[in-house]
Design a protein around this motif. Sequence first.
Motif, PDB file in Angstrom:
ATOM      1  N   THR A  36     -66.878  61.512  94.441  1.00 15.21           N
ATOM      2  CA  THR A  36     -66.587  62.214  95.406  1.00 15.21           C
ATOM      3  C   THR A  36     -65.075  62.239  95.522  1.00 15.21           C
ATOM      4  O   THR A  36     -64.277  61.682  95.356  1.00 15.21           O
ATOM      5  N   THR A  37     -64.770  63.737  95.641  1.00 17.41           N
ATOM      6  CA  THR A  37     -63.418  63.901  95.851  1.00 17.41           C
ATOM      7  C   THR A  37     -62.826  64.125  97.442  1.00 17.41           C
ATOM      8  O   THR A  37     -63.476  64.426  98.141  1.00 17.41           O
ATOM      9  N   ILE A  38     -61.481  63.927  97.414  1.00 20.02           N
ATOM     10  CA  ILE A  38     -60.511  64.105  98.835  1.00 20.02           C
ATOM     11  C   ILE A  38     -60.915  65.685  99.221  1.00 20.02           C
ATOM     12  O   ILE A  38     -61.331  65.795 100.494  1.00 20.02           O
ATOM     13  N   ALA A  39     -60.957  66.631  98.486  1.00 16.29           N
ATOM     14  CA  ALA A  39     -61.005  67.719  98.722  1.00 16.29           C
ATOM     15  C   ALA A  39     -62.385  68.224  99.225  1.00 16.29           C
ATOM     16  O   ALA A  39     -62.828  69.034 100.418  1.00 16.29           O
ATOM     17  N   GLU A  40     -63.605  67.681  98.844  1.00 18.44           N
ATOM     18  CA  GLU A  40     -65.045  67.448  99.249  1.00 18.44           C
ATOM     19  C   GLU A  40     -64.940  66.788 100.615  1.00 18.44           C
ATOM     20  O   GLU A  40     -65.766  67.435 101.619  1.00 18.44           O
ATOM     21  N   ILE A  41     -64.373  65.736 100.657  1.00 18.03           N
ATOM     22  CA  ILE A  41     -64.565  65.126 102.206  1.00 18.03           C
ATOM     23  C   ILE A  41     -63.683  65.918 103.169  1.00 18.03           C
ATOM     24  O   ILE A  41     -64.150  66.343 104.211  1.00 18.03           O
ATOM     25  N   ALA A  42     -62.588  66.528 102.848  1.00 18.29           N
ATOM     26  CA  ALA A  42     -61.914  67.505 103.578  1.00 18.29           C
ATOM     27  C   ALA A  42     -62.712  68.609 104.193  1.00 18.29           C
ATOM     28  O   ALA A  42     -62.862  68.943 105.305  1.00 18.29           O
ATOM     29  N   ASP A  43     -63.432  69.243 103.345  1.00 20.31           N
ATOM     30  CA  ASP A  43     -64.336  70.460 103.466  1.00 20.31           C
ATOM     31  C   ASP A  43     -65.468  70.106 104.476  1.00 20.31           C
ATOM     32  O   ASP A  43     -65.481  70.907 105.384  1.00 20.31           O
ATOM     33  N   ALA A  44     -65.944  68.902 104.136  1.00 23.07           N
ATOM     34  CA  ALA A  44     -67.098  68.373 104.953  1.00 23.07           C
ATOM     35  C   ALA A  44     -66.665  68.281 106.356  1.00 23.07           C
ATOM     36  O   ALA A  44     -67.375  68.697 107.321  1.00 23.07           O
ATOM     37  N   ALA A  45     -65.241  67.677 106.506  1.00 25.66           N
ATOM     38  CA  ALA A  45     -65.040  67.379 107.819  1.00 25.66           C
ATOM     39  C   ALA A  45     -64.111  68.218 108.598  1.00 25.66           C
ATOM     40  O   ALA A  45     -63.743  68.383 109.687  1.00 25.66           O
ATOM     41  N   ARG A  46     -64.010  69.601 107.550  1.00 23.79           N
ATOM     42  CA  ARG A  46     -63.416  70.794 108.294  1.00 23.79           C
ATOM     43  C   ARG A  46     -61.934  70.359 108.525  1.00 23.79           C
ATOM     44  O   ARG A  46     -61.480  70.713 109.701  1.00 23.79           O
ATOM     45  N   VAL A  47     -61.368  69.608 107.873  1.00 21.81           N
ATOM     46  CA  VAL A  47     -59.825  69.310 108.088  1.00 21.81           C
ATOM     47  C   VAL A  47     -59.184  69.443 106.603  1.00 21.81           C
ATOM     48  O   VAL A  47     -59.785  69.664 105.629  1.00 21.81           O
ATOM     49  N   ALA A  48     -57.791  69.440 106.654  1.00 21.18           N
ATOM     50  CA  ALA A  48     -56.919  69.809 105.448  1.00 21.18           C
ATOM     51  C   ALA A  48     -57.002  68.450 104.546  1.00 21.18           C
ATOM     52  O   ALA A  48     -57.294  67.299 105.143  1.00 21.18           O
ATOM     53  N   LYS A  49     -56.622  68.665 103.461  1.00 18.94           N
ATOM     54  CA  LYS A  49     -56.617  67.230 102.626  1.00 18.94           C
ATOM     55  C   LYS A  49     -55.530  66.423 103.003  1.00 18.94           C
ATOM     56  O   LYS A  49     -55.680  65.357 102.843  1.00 18.94           O
ATOM     57  N   LYS A  50     -54.411  67.189 103.464  1.00 23.67           N
ATOM     58  CA  LYS A  50     -53.329  66.413 103.909  1.00 23.67           C
ATOM     59  C   LYS A  50     -53.729  65.283 105.173  1.00 23.67           C
ATOM     60  O   LYS A  50     -53.257  64.268 105.015  1.00 23.67           O
ATOM     61  N   THR A  51     -54.536  65.871 106.016  1.00 22.37           N
ATOM     62  CA  THR A  51     -55.157  65.025 107.280  1.00 22.37           C
ATOM     63  C   THR A  51     -55.885  63.989 106.909  1.00 22.37           C
ATOM     64  O   THR A  51     -55.742  62.919 107.197  1.00 22.37           O
TER      65      THR A  51
END
Length: 211
Positions: A36-51
Amino acid sequence: MSNETPGLRESKKRETRQLISDHATRLFMAQGFEATTIAEIADAARVAKKTVTNYFPRKEDMALDHQDAFAASLADTVAARRGGESALTALRRAFDADVAARNPVAGFAGANFSRMVDASPTLSACLRGLHDRREEELARALAEATGASPEDIAPRTAAALLTAAHRVLFQRIQQLTLAGRTNDEIARVVAEEADTAFALLEPALADYAVA
């Protein structure tokens, strides 16, 4: 300037943190932690990767998001022990209560979560580190409770013995969970095995760090 009060801002931060953690854990359990990537997590949570990385500097912190509570659990129990109660008695009482409550901090995290951790070398190593942290915090609490120096061998040895019992019982809960046993079945087995584990410590620690 924002019209939000400090309390509202803190509440929103907690909600965002929990949202990210929840989506991350769901993805970890579905496709594996390492995959699992940080980008996938950010997309799922609808936030930026930096968040995501602002809230969780390490990816494993999203999966094991109660690390501080786990590491402090035994030390907190000793600090709050009752008058006339030894550290061993207080910890045994607290463990019994955790088993009765099926507390995730004691190991009752569920089959999917347990499989996720077991399948991940990163999370397994992180969990071992948390057990080590818990031992260090307990040693400090025992030193304070007995008026000993933090470098004294007695509180460090007592902490090693007490956390070893908890570590074995935690691993036993995980083992039974992965074997498909229900929480009720696990609680019955572990309650009996805890009798044996803590009884072995009685000769050495029954009168140690009595409040």
